[in-house]
Design a protein around this motif. Sequence first.
Motif, mmCIF file in Angstrom:
data_model
loop_
_atom_site.group_PDB
_atom_site.id
_atom_site.type_symbol
_atom_site.label_atom_id
_atom_site.label_comp_id
_atom_site.label_asym_id
_atom_site.label_seq_id
_atom_site.Cartn_x
_atom_site.Cartn_y
_atom_site.Cartn_z
ATOM 1 N N ARG A 88 0.827 -1.207 0.000
ATOM 2 C CA ARG A 88 0.000 0.000 0.000
ATOM 3 C C ARG A 88 0.861 1.258 0.000
ATOM 4 O O ARG A 88 0.594 2.214 -0.703
ATOM 5 N N GLU A 89 1.931 1.199 0.781
ATOM 6 C CA GLU A 89 2.718 2.401 1.004
ATOM 7 C C GLU A 89 3.704 2.675 -0.123
ATOM 8 O O GLU A 89 3.950 3.819 -0.476
ATOM 9 N N VAL A 90 4.293 1.632 -0.683
ATOM 10 C CA VAL A 90 5.425 1.819 -1.592
ATOM 11 C C VAL A 90 5.102 1.485 -3.043
ATOM 12 O O VAL A 90 5.602 2.136 -3.955
ATOM 13 N N ALA A 91 4.269 0.487 -3.270
ATOM 14 C CA ALA A 91 4.108 -0.009 -4.635
ATOM 15 C C ALA A 91 3.309 0.952 -5.490
ATOM 16 O O ALA A 91 2.389 1.625 -5.019
ATOM 17 N N SER A 92 3.693 1.044 -6.776
ATOM 18 C CA SER A 92 2.887 1.832 -7.692
ATOM 19 C C SER A 92 1.802 0.958 -8.299
ATOM 20 O O SER A 92 0.795 1.447 -8.772
ATOM 21 N N ARG A 93 2.016 -0.337 -8.270
ATOM 22 C CA ARG A 93 1.051 -1.232 -8.873
ATOM 23 C C ARG A 93 1.050 -2.561 -8.148
ATOM 24 O O ARG A 93 2.101 -3.012 -7.678
ATOM 25 N N ALA A 94 -0.086 -3.180 -8.050
ATOM 26 C CA ALA A 94 -0.184 -4.510 -7.465
ATOM 27 C C ALA A 94 -0.751 -5.449 -8.520
ATOM 28 O O ALA A 94 -1.677 -5.085 -9.239
ATOM 29 N N GLY B 112 -1.029 -19.538 -12.394
ATOM 30 C CA GLY B 112 -0.187 -19.305 -13.551
ATOM 31 C C GLY B 112 -0.631 -18.208 -14.491
ATOM 32 O O GLY B 112 -0.072 -18.064 -15.576
ATOM 33 N N VAL B 113 -1.636 -17.445 -14.093
ATOM 34 C CA VAL B 113 -2.026 -16.294 -14.928
ATOM 35 C C VAL B 113 -2.209 -15.062 -14.051
ATOM 36 O O VAL B 113 -2.394 -15.167 -12.830
ATOM 37 N N ILE B 114 -2.144 -13.880 -14.694
ATOM 38 C CA ILE B 114 -2.449 -12.655 -13.969
ATOM 39 C C ILE B 114 -3.960 -12.488 -13.986
ATOM 40 O O ILE B 114 -4.589 -12.430 -15.046
ATOM 41 N N VAL B 115 -4.543 -12.443 -12.800
ATOM 42 C CA VAL B 115 -6.005 -12.379 -12.702
ATOM 43 C C VAL B 115 -6.458 -10.934 -12.755
ATOM 44 O O VAL B 115 -7.468 -10.604 -13.377
ATOM 45 N N GLU B 116 -5.689 -10.072 -12.101
ATOM 46 C CA GLU B 116 -6.154 -8.706 -11.947
ATOM 47 C C GLU B 116 -4.992 -7.823 -11.540
ATOM 48 O O GLU B 116 -4.085 -8.259 -10.838
ATOM 49 N N GLU B 117 -4.971 -6.588 -12.016
ATOM 50 C CA GLU B 117 -3.953 -5.662 -11.522
ATOM 51 C C GLU B 117 -4.494 -4.258 -11.408
ATOM 52 O O GLU B 117 -5.533 -3.935 -11.990
ATOM 53 N N GLY B 118 -3.804 -3.435 -10.648
ATOM 54 C CA GLY B 118 -4.244 -2.059 -10.455
ATOM 55 C C GLY B 118 -3.373 -1.388 -9.425
ATOM 56 O O GLY B 118 -2.352 -1.954 -9.018
ATOM 57 N N THR B 119 -3.760 -0.180 -9.001
ATOM 58 C CA THR B 119 -3.003 0.426 -7.916
ATOM 59 C C THR B 119 -3.265 -0.407 -6.670
ATOM 60 O O THR B 119 -4.299 -1.077 -6.571
ATOM 61 N N PRO B 120 -2.308 -0.400 -5.733
ATOM 62 C CA PRO B 120 -2.516 -1.205 -4.525
ATOM 63 C C PRO B 120 -3.846 -0.868 -3.843
ATOM 64 O O PRO B 120 -4.548 -1.765 -3.369
ATOM 65 N N ALA B 121 -4.184 0.428 -3.800
ATOM 66 C CA ALA B 121 -5.424 0.814 -3.131
ATOM 67 C C ALA B 121 -6.624 0.163 -3.814
ATOM 68 O O ALA B 121 -7.488 -0.430 -3.151
ATOM 69 N N GLN B 122 -6.655 0.262 -5.146
ATOM 70 C CA GLN B 122 -7.756 -0.363 -5.894
ATOM 71 C C GLN B 122 -7.845 -1.846 -5.615
ATOM 72 O O GLN B 122 -8.887 -2.381 -5.241
ATOM 73 N N LEU B 123 -6.694 -2.500 -5.817
ATOM 74 C CA LEU B 123 -6.705 -3.956 -5.770
ATOM 75 C C LEU B 123 -7.037 -4.468 -4.372
ATOM 76 O O LEU B 123 -7.749 -5.453 -4.199
ATOM 77 N N LEU B 124 -6.516 -3.777 -3.355
ATOM 78 C CA LEU B 124 -6.704 -4.275 -2.004
ATOM 79 C C LEU B 124 -8.081 -3.928 -1.451
ATOM 80 O O LEU B 124 -8.675 -4.692 -0.696
ATOM 81 N N GLN B 125 -8.580 -2.736 -1.839
ATOM 82 C CA GLN B 125 -9.858 -2.329 -1.247
ATOM 83 C C GLN B 125 -11.071 -2.675 -2.102
ATOM 84 O O GLN B 125 -12.163 -2.867 -1.605
ATOM 85 N N ASP B 126 -10.820 -2.742 -3.422
ATOM 86 C CA ASP B 126 -11.974 -2.939 -4.288
ATOM 87 C C ASP B 126 -11.669 -3.945 -5.387
ATOM 88 O O ASP B 126 -11.711 -3.627 -6.568
ATOM 89 N N PRO B 127 -11.335 -5.178 -5.001
ATOM 90 C CA PRO B 127 -10.996 -6.171 -6.021
ATOM 91 C C PRO B 127 -12.212 -6.511 -6.874
ATOM 92 O O PRO B 127 -13.339 -6.535 -6.360
ATOM 93 N N GLN B 128 -11.967 -6.736 -8.181
ATOM 94 C CA GLN B 128 -13.076 -6.983 -9.094
ATOM 95 C C GLN B 128 -13.332 -8.475 -9.292
ATOM 96 O O GLN B 128 -14.466 -8.878 -9.518
ATOM 97 N N GLN B 129 -12.269 -9.261 -9.218
ATOM 98 C CA GLN B 129 -12.406 -10.682 -9.538
ATOM 99 C C GLN B 129 -12.687 -11.497 -8.267
ATOM 100 O O GLN B 129 -12.156 -11.203 -7.206
ATOM 101 N N GLU B 130 -13.459 -12.553 -8.446
ATOM 102 C CA GLU B 130 -13.807 -13.414 -7.317
ATOM 103 C C GLU B 130 -12.559 -14.017 -6.661
ATOM 104 O O GLU B 130 -12.458 -14.067 -5.446
ATOM 105 N N ARG B 131 -11.629 -14.457 -7.519
ATOM 106 C CA ARG B 131 -10.438 -15.124 -6.972
ATOM 107 C C ARG B 131 -9.601 -14.159 -6.130
ATOM 108 O O ARG B 131 -9.029 -14.522 -5.120
ATOM 109 N N THR B 132 -9.543 -12.902 -6.592
ATOM 110 C CA THR B 132 -8.801 -11.895 -5.836
ATOM 111 C C THR B 132 -9.475 -11.668 -4.496
ATOM 112 O O THR B 132 -8.818 -11.616 -3.442
ATOM 113 N N LYS B 133 -10.795 -11.540 -4.541
ATOM 114 C CA LYS B 133 -11.548 -11.304 -3.299
ATOM 115 C C LYS B 133 -11.312 -12.442 -2.319
ATOM 116 O O LYS B 133 -11.064 -12.216 -1.122
ATOM 117 N N ALA B 134 -11.384 -13.669 -2.837
ATOM 118 C CA ALA B 134 -11.222 -14.837 -1.965
ATOM 119 C C ALA B 134 -9.841 -14.834 -1.323
ATOM 120 O O ALA B 134 -9.698 -15.069 -0.119
#
Lengths: 255, 251
Positions: free
Chosen positions: A215-221, A227-249
Amino acid sequence: MNEGPMVRVIDAHKRYGRLEVLRGVSLDVQRGEVVVLLGPSGSGKTTLLRCLNHLEPLNSGRIYVDGELVGYRERNGRLVEDREPEIARKRAAIGMVFQRFNLFPHLTALGNVTAAPVRVKKMPRKEAEEMGRRLLEKVGLAAKVDGYPSQLSGGQQQRVAIARALAMEPKLMLFDEPTSALDPELVGEVLDVMKALAKDGMTMIVVTHEMGFAREVASRAVFMDEGVIVEEGTPAQLLQDPQQERTKAFLSRIL
Amino acid sequence: MPLAIEFDFGAVQHFLFNAQIRHGAWVTIQVAVIAQALGILLGGVFALMRISRNPVARFVAGLYVWFFRGTPALLQLFILYFGLPQLINNQTFTNELTAYRAAILAFAVNEGSYMTEIVRAGILSVESGQMDAAKSLGMTQLQAMRHIVLPQALRVVVPPTGNEFIAMLKNTSLASTIGLIELLGASRLIYSVNFKFMELLATAAIWYLAFTTAFSILQAELERVLAAGERERAQTLFSRMIDLMGGRRGT
């Protein structure tokens, strides 16, 4: 060479026997960016890092670092694996920090830091030692220059390992769960060094479970699974508002 | 019946530094040191072959170990000294193959098969992360092997190599069977004339013990030097004496 992204991964595939660990990963990392790789164990994060400096060869796909194809060269439109000195030359520009530190136990902290500059870059020993002392000071270990790894705490060992990688003046640093093997009270000192490094503009790819750091340092998560990239975004986006079910889980399990 | 022990201590004293015995001792040391050095070299090369990715290299090294570890050293010595000249049937070859050279060669090749396994175990004892780290810093496989893996393997390799050398010192006596006048050969020459068997065997035993004792001290010192970076480094005279008495210091 100095334009474009620092890292470009195009459709990377990696198999171990029947197990497909990377199933088509594509990723760009811009210069100066700090990208955090998240995901459950076995998702391919570590394998992706190890392919980035060709510790593991790809089965298909391409990886460019600073515009140069890693581990291979192109001949008549086909990829041919580089010869060893060439692989080594490209690796020298990519620093790597391991989960288990992998310090050389028969060398002092200073010996660990100077080994590659002396052996690979043929830097005069005196010059290498001056630089080594500077780097160890930078990671807060000026007093441990002559200590052997077995005399250092885990956090100290990992900071030596970071200094060792920096001694080759890499353009890119890879961190493979750098704090996972540490006692909780030692995590902070390693993350502090990494934060300082990020602030200096180093391009970094970090596999970690330290969400605070992300959250503090990364520009992107980037979230990987199977074996695949499911989702990416800013750390804030990805951590607080994940879009994919697998990310949420995944996040609900570790947060 | 009264028990009569006849042992001439004076003879032992007399023969201990006899010129022939001294020369024999010198031959023993030469053969052992040269053969062991060559054996270590062979062991290094074949160990790298055994762990190489090349299947031919692996096979050749496997075959070498299989044969030379699987047959007696004395048989190998006879094959080299008596068998080969028959096969090759060349006067120059036969003349050049002195007992001294045959002994060194046979013991070196035999020793190499044991050293192959010792060096291989040493290399495999080094964690694979060490190779990863060295490579990630831009070292080639060879640089990583030489500067990072082998120095660590050495600590594991030295103690069994010391045992090997002590065995080598003693096994050189096998060469007395092909007429080499080494330590045992020299004693046999003398007792075949004066019939003081026990006195001359004791003389030889004293020399062997002197060699192996001196070497054990040297080895303990070497292991202490190589222990750099290990937690326990303190080595007192007392612990060294325990070493000499047969206990091996655990790492």
